[in-house]
Write an enzyme that holds these catalytic residues in place. Structure first.
Site, PDB file in Angstrom:
ATOM      1  N   GLY A  25      55.577  39.718  35.427  1.00 39.19           N
ATOM      2  CA  GLY A  25      56.378  38.924  36.349  1.00 39.19           C
ATOM      3  C   GLY A  25      57.276  39.658  37.305  1.00 39.19           C
ATOM      4  N   CYS A  81      38.019  25.685  58.892  1.00 33.27           N
ATOM      5  CA  CYS A  81      38.413  24.412  59.489  1.00 33.27           C
ATOM      6  C   CYS A  81      39.519  23.722  58.711  1.00 33.27           C
ATOM      7  CB  CYS A  81      37.201  23.499  59.595  1.00 33.27           C
ATOM      8  SG  CYS A  81      35.866  24.319  60.436  1.00 33.27           S
ATOM      9  N   GLU A  82      40.656  24.373  58.591  1.00 30.20           N
ATOM     10  CA  GLU A  82      41.836  23.773  57.970  1.00 30.20           C
ATOM     11  C   GLU A  82      43.049  24.378  58.658  1.00 30.20           C
ATOM     12  OE1 GLU A  82      42.461  23.118  54.003  1.00 30.20           O
ATOM     13  OE2 GLU A  82      40.349  23.124  53.412  1.00 30.20           O
ATOM     14  N   GLU A 101      53.301  42.994  30.253  1.00 32.39           N
ATOM     15  CA  GLU A 101      52.041  42.570  30.875  1.00 32.39           C
ATOM     16  C   GLU A 101      52.168  42.485  32.387  1.00 32.39           C
ATOM     17  OE1 GLU A 101      51.731  38.678  29.183  1.00 32.39           O
ATOM     18  OE2 GLU A 101      51.020  39.397  27.238  1.00 32.39           O
ATOM     19  N   PRO A 102      52.500  43.585  33.055  1.00 31.08           N
ATOM     20  CA  PRO A 102      52.613  43.497  34.514  1.00 31.08           C
ATOM     21  C   PRO A 102      51.231  43.398  35.173  1.00 31.08           C
ATOM     22  CG  PRO A 102      52.949  45.768  33.795  1.00 31.08           C
ATOM     23  CD  PRO A 102      52.758  44.948  32.552  1.00 31.08           C
ATOM     24  N   GLY A 103      51.114  42.558  36.158  1.00 33.25           N
ATOM     25  CA  GLY A 103      49.879  42.454  36.925  1.00 33.25           C
ATOM     26  C   GLY A 103      50.167  42.771  38.384  1.00 33.25           C
ATOM     27  N   ARG A 104      50.976  41.904  39.002  1.00 32.63           N
ATOM     28  CA  ARG A 104      51.258  42.019  40.430  1.00 32.63           C
ATOM     29  C   ARG A 104      51.850  43.381  40.804  1.00 32.63           C
ATOM     30  NH1 ARG A 104      52.254  37.552  43.677  1.00 32.63           N
ATOM     31  NH2 ARG A 104      52.582  36.326  41.795  1.00 32.63           N
ATOM     32  N   TYR A 115      46.144  39.058  43.138  1.00 35.12           N
ATOM     33  CA  TYR A 115      45.898  37.648  43.456  1.00 35.12           C
ATOM     34  C   TYR A 115      45.292  37.499  44.856  1.00 35.12           C
ATOM     35  CZ  TYR A 115      48.869  37.546  39.381  1.00 35.12           C
ATOM     36  OH  TYR A 115      49.384  37.802  38.133  1.00 35.12           O
ATOM     37  N   ARG A 143      46.801  33.320  49.333  1.00 39.33           N
ATOM     38  CA  ARG A 143      48.221  33.268  48.991  1.00 39.33           C
ATOM     39  C   ARG A 143      49.101  32.607  50.062  1.00 39.33           C
ATOM     40  NH1 ARG A 143      51.178  36.861  48.218  1.00 39.33           N
ATOM     41  NH2 ARG A 143      52.260  35.928  46.490  1.00 39.33           N
TER      42      ARG A 143
HETATM   43  C1  LIG Z   1      50.075  35.979  35.111  1.00 39.74           C
HETATM   44  C2  LIG Z   1      50.585  36.527  33.840  1.00 39.74           C
HETATM   45  C3  LIG Z   1      51.087  37.827  33.769  1.00 39.74           C
HETATM   46  C4  LIG Z   1      51.215  38.725  34.980  1.00 39.74           C
HETATM   47  O1  LIG Z   1      52.177  38.301  35.865  1.00 39.74           O
HETATM   48  P1  LIG Z   1      52.534  39.224  37.127  1.00 39.74           P
HETATM   49  O2  LIG Z   1      53.509  38.439  37.882  1.00 39.74           O
HETATM   50  O3  LIG Z   1      51.288  39.453  37.877  1.00 39.74           O
HETATM   51  O4  LIG Z   1      53.115  40.494  36.599  1.00 39.74           O
HETATM   52  C5  LIG Z   1      51.465  38.313  32.541  1.00 39.74           C
HETATM   53  N1  LIG Z   1      51.381  37.549  31.422  1.00 39.74           N
HETATM   54  C6  LIG Z   1      50.913  36.294  31.456  1.00 39.74           C
HETATM   55  C7  LIG Z   1      50.846  35.508  30.200  1.00 39.74           C
HETATM   56  C8  LIG Z   1      50.506  35.736  32.653  1.00 39.74           C
HETATM   57  O5  LIG Z   1      50.057  34.487  32.688  1.00 39.74           O
END
Ligand SMILES: *Cc1c(COP(=O)(O)O)cnc(C)c1O
Length: 421
Positions: A239, A346-347, A275-278, A375, A314
């Site tokens: 997050g 077309c939106e 759990e970093p993704g972004r 994303y 996004r």
């Molecule tokens: C989406 C998600 C993440 C990653 O969130 P980011 O904002 O991308 O870091 C981690 N854990 C869970 C359970 C998620 O659903």
């Protein structure tokens, strides 16, 4: 910081000119930087140094196997949210004991897949799901390691569509009911309760909501231990936000986030998972697109690109801002002019930016959307029968196509016509 910089007036990905990739694969496309992916992973890994920890990359952000493999080779685990993601992580060579399974609606089939292939833990989101995991584990004759995702009821202060930690959201179980739910989990013979999970949302730009949540997790850890549970692992979710708008945004750094984790939870002696993704993938990727037309409207001008909302949703979905830059660096002091930057779909929602000041651009010129690595490609579609766009990975002076653009035939031939037609 990323590795997309101008050199002698041209935008590069590491040591490769963007224009060279465009010439090789056509536009639009996504391009990722290995150095940036690894740098971001390492920032988190270093931020938790001294604590037993695992950084599990939330692969839903960008799930190409080349990206997964790059991170896994550096030591990352994976956070998956579907059976498909689980299989993709395995296909990229990630061992089951480094895969965490999150998500509110795991089916019995998905649970079976993970228990058969090996799993680090399930983050359980509801009591009915807990019962199903138990049943599948007993059927397979194994014990499923679990944490329970608690909903701490804190306001993540982010976009409503990506806030997950308020009591009105569908995620987790209310922290007030944790004692009851953990007691039930402990009574189920197919489960082993190992910890607590929390994830309050995405694109958080302040530490305070995390800190509020983690303080609640600390309290809960002590309470559950007193109730006889061996809580030894805390999964703190992802997050942490990124600066989408480089001239305005200054989200907290991973090192500050890590220090706050150590401060709020370090005394508990638990293994920490994040759990970093972004933050790992976001600024490690660009979407590159070409100007098709410059159109003068009644009260505004439009840049019409060959990329569209189906390629990068996004802005349409979250009102998200992406910095958009010319691949040919503008001369210093050149006059900028406001454009609405749009795609061909077309939106009206197919608008990337309104009244964005851009240097002079002509048909054929390339532009790059910054911060598009997370994303982006994963949320793309073939709306308007527009092929999924290629993904390219750069590493130093090399680049490789890591997902090809499908041909129109491949797309069209996916349909099957019933015999009565
Ligand atoms: C989406 C998600 C993440 C990653 O969130 P980011 O904002 O991308 O870091 C981690 N854990 C869970 C359970 C998620 O659903």
């Amino acid at each position: 910081m990323d590795h997309f910089l101008y050199r002698d007036g041209a935008l590069f990905a590491e040591d490769v000119p963007i224009s060279e990739i465009a010439a090789a694969v056509g536009t639009p496309f996504y391009v990722y930087s290995t150095a940036t992916l690894l740098r971001h992973f390492k920032l988190f890994d270093d931020a938790l140094e001294g604590t037993d920890h695992l950084v599990c990359y939330a692969m839903k952000a960008a799930s190409n196997q080349a990206i997964l493999k790059t991170l896994a080779q550096a030591g990352a685990g994976m956070d998956v949210v579907s059976g498909g993601e689980y299989l993709r992580a395995k296909a990229a060579g990630v061992p089951g004991d480094k895969i965490v399974f999150s998500g509110v609606g795991k089916t019995a089939d998905e649970i079976r897949t993970a228990l058969t292939g090996g799993i680090r833990q399930f983050n359980v989101e509801s009591e009915p799901e807990m019962e199903v995991i138990n049943a599948v584990a007993l059927e397979l004759g194994v014990i499923a390691p679990i944490t329970v995702r608690v909903n701490p009821d804190v306001d993540a202060k982010t976009h409503a569509k990506i806030a997950t930690g308020k009591s009105e959201n569908k995620f987790g179980i209310p922290i007030s009911r944790a004692s009851e739910v953990y007691a039930r989990a402990a009574s189920l013979p197919g489960l082993e309760v190992i910890g607590i999970d929390v994830h309050i949302g995405s694109q958080l730009t302040e530490l305070e909501p995390f800190e509020l949540a983690y303080n609640k997790v600390a309290e809960l850890t002590e309470r559950l231990r007193a109730e006889g549970h061996n809580i030894r692992r805390l999964d703190l979710g992802g997050g942490l936000g990124i600066p989408y708008n480089r001239s305005n945004d200054a989200p907290p750094l991973p090192v500050e986030y890590g220090a706050m984790i150590q401060k709020t939870l370090g005394h508990l002696g638990c293994e920490i998972e994040i759990e970093p993704g972004r933050l790992i993938a976001g600024n490690a990727g660009l979407m590159v697109s070409k100007v098709i037309y410059v159109k003068s409207g009644e009260d505004r001008d439009f840049l019409i690109l060959d990329g569209a909302m189906n390629d990068l949703i996004r802005p349409a979905m979250y009102e998200a801002h992406h910095d958009i830059v010319a691949v040919q660096e503008p001369e210093p002091g050149v006059e900028r002019q406001p454009y609405d930057i749009v795609g061909p779909v077309c939106e009206t929602g197919d608008t990337f930016a309104k009244q964005r000041n851009m240097p002079p651009l002509a048909p054929g010129d390339l532009v790059a959307f910054r911060s598009a690595g997370a994303y982006g490609a994963v949320m793309s579609s073939e709306y308007n029968t527009r092929p999924l766009i290629p993904e390219v990975l750069v590493n130093g002076d090399q680049f490789a196509v890591i997902r090809e653009r499908p041909s129109f035939d491949e797309i069209i031939n996916r349909d099957t016509i019933p015999e009565w037609l």
